[in-house]
Design an enzyme around this catalytic site. Structure first.
Site, PDB file in Angstrom:
ATOM      1  N   ASP A 272       0.812  -1.041  -0.060  1.00  0.00           N
ATOM      2  CA  ASP A 272      -0.036  -0.089   0.216  1.00  0.00           C
ATOM      3  C   ASP A 272       0.868   1.481  -0.166  1.00  0.00           C
ATOM      4  O   ASP A 272       2.162   1.156  -0.368  1.00  0.00           O
ATOM      5  CB  ASP A 272      -0.973  -0.083   1.083  1.00  0.00           C
ATOM      6  CG  ASP A 272      -0.155  -0.135   2.472  1.00  0.00           C
ATOM      7  OD1 ASP A 272       0.961  -0.062   2.622  1.00  0.00           O
ATOM      8  OD2 ASP A 272      -0.904  -0.701   3.383  1.00  0.00           O
ATOM      9  N   SER A 273       0.194   2.396   0.525  1.00  0.00           N
ATOM     10  CA  SER A 273       0.785   3.699   0.265  1.00  0.00           C
ATOM     11  C   SER A 273       2.302   3.728   0.989  1.00  0.00           C
ATOM     12  O   SER A 273       3.090   4.435   0.274  1.00  0.00           O
ATOM     13  CB  SER A 273       0.085   4.906   0.849  1.00  0.00           C
ATOM     14  OG  SER A 273      -0.320   4.392   2.260  1.00  0.00           O
ATOM     15  N   SER A 274       2.525   3.089   2.126  1.00  0.00           N
ATOM     16  CA  SER A 274       3.986   3.310   2.861  1.00  0.00           C
ATOM     17  C   SER A 274       5.008   2.832   1.768  1.00  0.00           C
ATOM     18  O   SER A 274       6.034   3.429   1.834  1.00  0.00           O
ATOM     19  CB  SER A 274       3.998   2.488   3.903  1.00  0.00           C
ATOM     20  OG  SER A 274       3.265   2.906   4.873  1.00  0.00           O
TER      21      SER A 274
END
Length: 371
Positions: free
Chosen positions: A152-154
């Site tokens: 995901d975004s991390s």
């Protein structure tokens, strides 16, 4: 009309001063140039006119002779970072349909690397590197080590260059930095080629806040381009390590008809995780799986028990499918400050997380040998 984008001077070792490096942006030229062969890392769709892409973290590497190289784009949405011979990077922000020319280079041979910095909401195209006739060199070879990140975004470096948590969508775009995020940093430290098959807000079976219900990672991961149905296929891509960070399922979780309770969501999550690992093992039979996992050291006893049960269920399913090597990595979130957009990790924390991951990998050097 030429527009001067940047003028920079790069210095090598003491006593070796390189000529000024000039960068200009202009509409795509019609002059006769030779396209360079490239080493491509990440999922792209090769077309007669270039490389169509959408996943984050892709990069291109090439070699050439002479004082000048042209980078050809059809991309009005992404930021790029180019570096020649490991020198100071050149930022190329949303070039559109244009040629970016870097000249004023020293005579002799050079190596260029182009990194995609931002996430893409839609596909765009890098049309390739171009040089004068006779100045092309063979593409740099692929690295022996390969690592794939799914998450995901991390992993995308979401808003990592921001110095605030409250960000507009445009500020998120302008401050995202995939090459500066932990996945890319750890892979480069290990001398590995990498894929970052990640998308902000996407979970394993459910997305953050319940958004995009038909676009979770179990559906997107097989694709060459997230918005298109064509599958990714490359027999040469057989990573020794696959790291998964899939926890957006629990961000903003609330009861709904499919998952009326947290217990129901965790049970479905664990069963789906096991099936996903079996699918991955079918494609990568010698891969070691690293799972970014929940740190239950301070969790309420009932939640800790629920997650231990999920971990056991995932492990059993993976081993039943033949995946022998599975390592859960409880993430010590309290050790890292989340100061960037919407509570994401800034560049300093991303470097610290990369160090955490590198320590985990280096503690198991046999992972790179497929065991």
């Amino acid at each position: 009309m030429l527009r001067l984008l940047i003028l920079s001077a790069a210095f090598a070792m003491a006593g070796d001063v390189r000529p000024p490096q000039r960068v200009t942006v202009a509409p795509a030229a019609s002059e006769s140039l030779e396209r360079l062969p490239v080493h491509v890392a990440g999922r792209v769709e090769a077309t007669p006119t270039g490389y169509r892409h959408q996943w984050p973290g892709i990069y291109f590497e090439a070699g050439f002779r002479g004082p000048r190289i042209v980078l050809r784009f059809d991309d009005a949405i992404n930021e790029w970072r180019a570096s020649i011979d490991g020198g100071s990077p050149v930022t190329i922000d949303r070039p559109g349909k244009a040629d970016v020319t870097i000249d004023g280079l020293a005579p002799g041979t050079h190596r260029i690397r182009l990194d995609k910095v931002t996430e893409s909401a839609a596909p765009a195209t890098f049309r390739g590197f171009f040089v004068g006739r006779g100045d092309a060199l063979p593409a740099p070879p692929a690295r022996r080590r390969q690592i794939e990140f799914i998450g995901d975004s991390s992993m995308t470096g979401y808003g990592a260059r921001a110095d605030r948590r409250d960000c507009t969508p445009e500020q998120v775009r302008a401050t995202t930095d995939t090459p500066g995020a932990f996945a890319a940093l750890a892979a480069q430290h290990e001398g590995a080629d990498y894929q970052i098959n990640a998308m902000s807000g996407r979970g394993l079976i459910r997305n953050a806040g319940g958004s995009v219900p038909d676009g979770a990672m179990t559906q997107l991961w097989p694709r060459r381009i997230p918005v298109g149905p064509a599958p990714f296929a490359d027999p040469a891509w057989q990573p020794q390590i696959v790291m998964l960070k899939l926890q957006a399922d629990f961000v903003g979780a609330h009861p709904d008809p499919r998952w009326p309770t947290l217990d129901a969501l965790v049970a479905d999550y664990a069963a789906s995780y096991g099936r996903f690992l079996a699918q991955l093992h079918g494609r990568y039979p010698r891969t070691v799986f690293l799972l970014w996992w929940f740190d239950t050291s301070n969790a309420p006893p009932d939640q800790a028990q629920m997650l231990r049960k999920a971990e056991a269920q995932i492990s059993a399913a993976a081993r039943s499918a033949g995946a022998r090597d599975l390592l859960f990595l409880p993430f010590p979130a309290a050790q890292f400050r989340a100061t960037a957009c919407h509570g994401h990790y800034g560049l300093e924390a991303q470097r610290q997380i990369a160090d955490w991951l590198v320590r985990a990998i280096d503690a198991h050097p046999a992972f790179w040998d497929g065991r």
